[in-house]
Design a protein around this motif. Structure first.
Motif, PDB file in Angstrom:
ATOM      1  N   ARG A  14      44.455  10.949  41.100  1.00 32.81           N
ATOM      2  CA  ARG A  14      45.508  11.467  41.981  1.00 32.81           C
ATOM      3  C   ARG A  14      46.146  12.700  41.364  1.00 32.81           C
ATOM      4  O   ARG A  14      46.284  12.784  40.146  1.00 32.81           O
ATOM      5  CB  ARG A  14      46.595  10.413  42.217  1.00 32.81           C
ATOM      6  N   LEU A  15      46.512  13.637  42.219  1.00 32.21           N
ATOM      7  CA  LEU A  15      47.240  14.828  41.784  1.00 32.21           C
ATOM      8  C   LEU A  15      48.724  14.488  41.803  1.00 32.21           C
ATOM      9  O   LEU A  15      49.277  14.175  42.848  1.00 32.21           O
ATOM     10  CB  LEU A  15      46.933  15.999  42.725  1.00 32.21           C
ATOM     11  N   THR A  29      57.034  14.743  50.975  1.00 24.42           N
ATOM     12  CA  THR A  29      56.434  15.716  51.892  1.00 24.42           C
ATOM     13  C   THR A  29      56.523  17.119  51.317  1.00 24.42           C
ATOM     14  O   THR A  29      55.554  17.887  51.352  1.00 24.42           O
ATOM     15  CB  THR A  29      57.147  15.667  53.259  1.00 24.42           C
ATOM     16  N   ARG A  30      57.692  17.469  50.781  1.00 26.91           N
ATOM     17  CA  ARG A  30      57.872  18.810  50.204  1.00 26.91           C
ATOM     18  C   ARG A  30      57.009  19.026  48.971  1.00 26.91           C
ATOM     19  O   ARG A  30      56.476  20.112  48.767  1.00 26.91           O
ATOM     20  CB  ARG A  30      59.349  19.044  49.873  1.00 26.91           C
ATOM     21  N   ALA A  43      53.548  13.354  43.219  1.00 24.36           N
ATOM     22  CA  ALA A  43      53.020  13.498  44.579  1.00 24.36           C
ATOM     23  C   ALA A  43      52.059  12.366  44.942  1.00 24.36           C
ATOM     24  O   ALA A  43      51.956  11.996  46.104  1.00 24.36           O
ATOM     25  CB  ALA A  43      52.319  14.842  44.725  1.00 24.36           C
ATOM     26  N   ALA A  44      51.337  11.823  43.961  1.00 29.74           N
ATOM     27  CA  ALA A  44      50.359  10.743  44.188  1.00 29.74           C
ATOM     28  C   ALA A  44      49.384  11.090  45.314  1.00 29.74           C
ATOM     29  O   ALA A  44      49.080  10.279  46.165  1.00 29.74           O
ATOM     30  CB  ALA A  44      51.078   9.420  44.481  1.00 29.74           C
ATOM     31  N   LEU A  79      42.849  12.875  44.887  1.00 22.79           N
ATOM     32  CA  LEU A  79      42.088  14.113  44.707  1.00 22.79           C
ATOM     33  C   LEU A  79      40.972  14.264  45.726  1.00 22.79           C
ATOM     34  O   LEU A  79      40.625  15.388  46.101  1.00 22.79           O
ATOM     35  CB  LEU A  79      41.518  14.167  43.287  1.00 22.79           C
ATOM     36  N   LEU A  80      40.384  13.151  46.171  1.00 15.02           N
ATOM     37  CA  LEU A  80      39.378  13.252  47.234  1.00 15.02           C
ATOM     38  C   LEU A  80      39.989  13.872  48.478  1.00 15.02           C
ATOM     39  O   LEU A  80      39.414  14.764  49.101  1.00 15.02           O
ATOM     40  CB  LEU A  80      38.821  11.865  47.570  1.00 15.02           C
ATOM     41  N   ASP A  81      41.186  13.401  48.848  1.00 12.19           N
ATOM     42  CA  ASP A  81      41.881  13.953  50.016  1.00 12.19           C
ATOM     43  C   ASP A  81      42.243  15.413  49.792  1.00 12.19           C
ATOM     44  O   ASP A  81      42.119  16.248  50.686  1.00 12.19           O
ATOM     45  CB  ASP A  81      43.154  13.156  50.321  1.00 12.19           C
TER      46      ASP A  81
END
Length: 194
Positions: free
Chosen positions: A57-58, A117-118, A153-154, A157-159
């Protein structure tokens, strides 16, 4: 005849030129498939952006440019009430930290949903910018990063890779590595550090 289950070996170069060795979208997808933990460092001349990855996850981004900071970006996007903008401007002006998203969270300028969201909008803009750097280099550094009180942000990374491939389509079609376009569930991959 059954489906072909052969898979290509998943290779991830540890460093290289972003536009030649690996497109950013494909690189993010590969790191997501192996559930990478570490830092993806993208450099262009003197500007360095470090994307913090945890288990595929980023989570955050650290940069050596003040203009890249989340709080400063938030001030320029006018996503806050004017009294919050004034307070945040005062706080960020006195902060030497490259990460100031914690100030936004600590002062409750945004509720948890709006903050998430931000954060993602901020990261999206930075990824699009990096994807346009034709002379950029990247390096992957393994290991965990202590983010302290910074919000995360969780973003899988695939997304992120698929989103970036759609947001910045290349001039000619580039096939993403096996498994990325099909968004192989991360649960099927063992969690490994880089």
């Amino acid at each position: 005849m059954g489906a072909d289950t052969r898979q290509s070996p998943l290779t991830i170069p540890r460093e290289g030129r972003l536009g030649v060795t690996a497109g950013l979208a494909g690189l993010l997808g590969r790191l997501g498939l192996v559930r990478a933990t570490g830092v993806l460092e993208i450099t262009r001349r003197k500007l360095v952006r470090r994307f913090v990855l945890v288990a595929g996850r980023l989570e955050q981004m650290v940069s050596n440019a003040r203009d890249d900071r989340f709080a400063d970006w938030l001030l320029t996007t006018h996503g806050l009430r004017s009294d919050h903008q004034q307070r945040l401007a005062t706080l960020t002006g006195s902060s030497e930290s490259p990460l100031t998203a914690a100030l936004v969270a600590a002062e409750s300028f945004l509720d948890e949903g709006a903050l998430g969201t931000r954060l993602r909008e901020w990261l999206e803009g930075l990824l699009v910018d990096c994807a346009g750097w034709r002379d950029a280099t990247f390096e992957i550094r393994p290991g965990r990063v202590e983010l302290g009180a910074e919000p995360r942000a969780a973003w899988p990374l695939l997304d992120a890779g698929l989103w970036l491939a759609r947001a910045c389509p290349p001039a000619r079609r580039v096939r993403l590595p096996d498994g990325i376009e099909g968004a192989v569930p991360a649960e099927r991959m063992p969690e490994v550090d880089l």
